[in-house]
Design a protein around this motif. Structure first.
Motif, PDB file in Angstrom:
ATOM      1  N   LEU A 142       0.857  -3.906  -8.148  1.00  0.00           N
ATOM      2  CA  LEU A 142      -0.483  -4.164  -8.685  1.00  0.00           C
ATOM      3  C   LEU A 142      -0.889  -5.617  -8.511  1.00  0.00           C
ATOM      4  O   LEU A 142      -2.048  -5.927  -8.264  1.00  0.00           O
ATOM      5  N   ASP A 143       0.097  -6.542  -8.607  1.00  0.00           N
ATOM      6  CA  ASP A 143      -0.214  -7.974  -8.489  1.00  0.00           C
ATOM      7  C   ASP A 143      -0.382  -8.399  -7.043  1.00  0.00           C
ATOM      8  O   ASP A 143      -1.183  -9.270  -6.741  1.00  0.00           O
ATOM      9  N   SER A 144       0.434  -7.816  -6.137  1.00  0.00           N
ATOM     10  CA  SER A 144       0.476  -8.412  -4.812  1.00  0.00           C
ATOM     11  C   SER A 144      -0.265  -7.633  -3.729  1.00  0.00           C
ATOM     12  O   SER A 144      -0.710  -8.235  -2.759  1.00  0.00           O
ATOM     13  N   LEU A 145      -0.392  -6.315  -3.859  1.00  0.00           N
ATOM     14  CA  LEU A 145      -1.060  -5.565  -2.788  1.00  0.00           C
ATOM     15  C   LEU A 145      -2.568  -5.655  -2.956  1.00  0.00           C
ATOM     16  O   LEU A 145      -3.077  -5.710  -4.078  1.00  0.00           O
ATOM     17  N   ARG A 146      -3.273  -5.619  -1.826  1.00  0.00           N
ATOM     18  CA  ARG A 146      -4.730  -5.726  -1.948  1.00  0.00           C
ATOM     19  C   ARG A 146      -5.296  -4.384  -2.425  1.00  0.00           C
ATOM     20  O   ARG A 146      -4.726  -3.319  -2.122  1.00  0.00           O
ATOM     21  N   PRO A 147      -6.424  -4.415  -3.156  1.00  0.00           N
ATOM     22  CA  PRO A 147      -7.032  -3.156  -3.583  1.00  0.00           C
ATOM     23  C   PRO A 147      -7.297  -2.261  -2.377  1.00  0.00           C
ATOM     24  O   PRO A 147      -7.745  -2.737  -1.336  1.00  0.00           O
ATOM     25  N   GLY A 148      -6.994  -0.995  -2.529  1.00  0.00           N
ATOM     26  CA  GLY A 148      -7.193  -0.048  -1.421  1.00  0.00           C
ATOM     27  C   GLY A 148      -5.908   0.228  -0.661  1.00  0.00           C
ATOM     28  O   GLY A 148      -5.845   1.193   0.095  1.00  0.00           O
ATOM     29  N   ALA A 149      -4.880  -0.625  -0.847  1.00  0.00           N
ATOM     30  CA  ALA A 149      -3.593  -0.346  -0.200  1.00  0.00           C
ATOM     31  C   ALA A 149      -3.062   0.973  -0.749  1.00  0.00           C
ATOM     32  O   ALA A 149      -3.266   1.291  -1.921  1.00  0.00           O
ATOM     33  N   ARG A 150      -2.396   1.752   0.121  1.00  0.00           N
ATOM     34  CA  ARG A 150      -1.884   3.063  -0.310  1.00  0.00           C
ATOM     35  C   ARG A 150      -0.371   2.994  -0.450  1.00  0.00           C
ATOM     36  O   ARG A 150       0.317   2.418   0.400  1.00  0.00           O
ATOM     37  N   ILE A 151       0.116   3.607  -1.516  1.00  0.00           N
ATOM     38  CA  ILE A 151       1.563   3.685  -1.751  1.00  0.00           C
ATOM     39  C   ILE A 151       1.914   5.169  -1.730  1.00  0.00           C
ATOM     40  O   ILE A 151       1.276   5.963  -2.429  1.00  0.00           O
TER      41      ILE A 151
END
Ligand SMILES: C[S@@+](CC[C@H](N)C(=O)[O-])C[C@H]1O[C@@H](n2cnc3c(N)ncnc32)[C@H](O)[C@@H]1O
Length: 281
Positions: A142-151
């Motif tokens: 939540l802190d490091s990935l950009r919004p919209g990144a998929r996990i």
């Protein structure tokens, strides 16, 4: 006679607890490293498809084992990727596998602890890791990935973050841990939309009060002091969409959360009049 769920429930609960207590380290316990167990090829393909992997993506597999996910991302989806793995032997094997598959230029591997790695540039993250590690990774995501990144994860979930999609994959050959069916999960990293936002348009002053729990949003809105009745509020990555009614007439808003502003347009009334809006805090 088919066994009833009521009769099986205590057994299933005991089994689940036994598995869980092995998977989650208690305070003072030695933390066990998730073992090397592979994701079946058909599940790898579905995981990458569930993430909507494109050639423009950068796929990072956390605990990459023999490199199969990153190699499939390069070979079948044209994406660049990086596998992070604690075991140097598996990293060496992954490099050999990537060369054999003809994707050594796109599929890279590094000996690294996923809890210390910087994978903030990933647009797709994959993982098949035990729950205690998933729990430690969710705030990092939540802190490091950009919004919209998929996990996309295989079998294991985050403790309190609801997945955006869940899919079951039938297995051609039974898996030692998953049996004849694997479950995969998709999460889209949400932007932070929490707070009180305001905008102005010829129709008057707009306000939005957004309460957020991961991707779930609860929105109160007004226009010129009149409350909007929000029937649907959705946040997917950085895209916020709202719909409902204003004084009985239909209303919709679609916009993007861009740090300290939300920019988009509202659709108002039966004639679907478009009004550009920029909300700031
Ligand atoms: C269940 S296997 C999954 C392998 C591969 N991703 C797949 O799905 O086929 C988990 C892998 O994570 C690695 N691993 C466990 N903890 C790790 C950590 N903290 N950092 C990096 N790798 C780790 C293990 O060595 C193992 O190879």
């Amino acid at each position: 006679m088919r066994p009833s769920f009521a009769r099986l429930a205590p057994l299933l609960t005991a089994f689940a607890l036994a598995l869980y207590s092995q998977a989650v380290p208690a305070q003072g316990d030695t933390v066990t490293t998730p073992p090397f167990v592979t994701t079946p090829p058909e599940v790898v393909d579905r995981m990458l498809a569930l993430a909507g992997t494109l050639p423009s993506d950068y796929v990072v597999d956390l605990g990459s084992g023999d490199g199969r996910i990153v190699i499939a991302a390069a070979k079948k989806f044209g994406a660049r990727g990086l596998g992070l793995e604690l075991d140097p032997k598996l990293v060496a094997e992954s490099r050999v596998n990537a060369s054999a598959a003809g994707v050594a230029d796109k599929a890279q591997f590094a000996v690294q602890d996923v809890l210390r790695a910087d994978f903030s540039k990933a647009t797709v993250v994959t993982a098949y890791l035990l729950p205690w590690l998933m729990a430690q990774l969710s705030p990092i995501f939540l802190d490091s990935l950009r919004p919209g990144a998929r996990i996309v994860t295989h079998a294991f979930v985050f403790p309190s973050w609801r997945p955006d999609r869940v899919e079951k994959v039938r297995l051609a050959v039974p898996h030692p841990s998953q049996g004849d069916e694997s479950t995969i999960y998709l999460w889209v990293v949400p932007a932070n939309s929490r707070g009180f936002w305001q905008a102005a348009s010829p129709e008057g002053k707009w306000s939005l009060r957004i309460d957020q729990n991961f991707q779930e949003v609860d929105v109160e809105a007004t226009l010129a002091g009149a409350p909007l009745k929000i029937a649907n509020a959705r946040l997917e990555g950085d895209r916020l969409s709202l719909s409902g009614t204003l004084r009985g007439a239909p209303f919709a808003f679609r916009g993007r959360v861009e740090g300290s502003r939300i920019a988009g347009e509202a659709e108002l009334g039966a004639d679907k009049r478009i009004t550009p809006l920029v909300f700031t805090k």
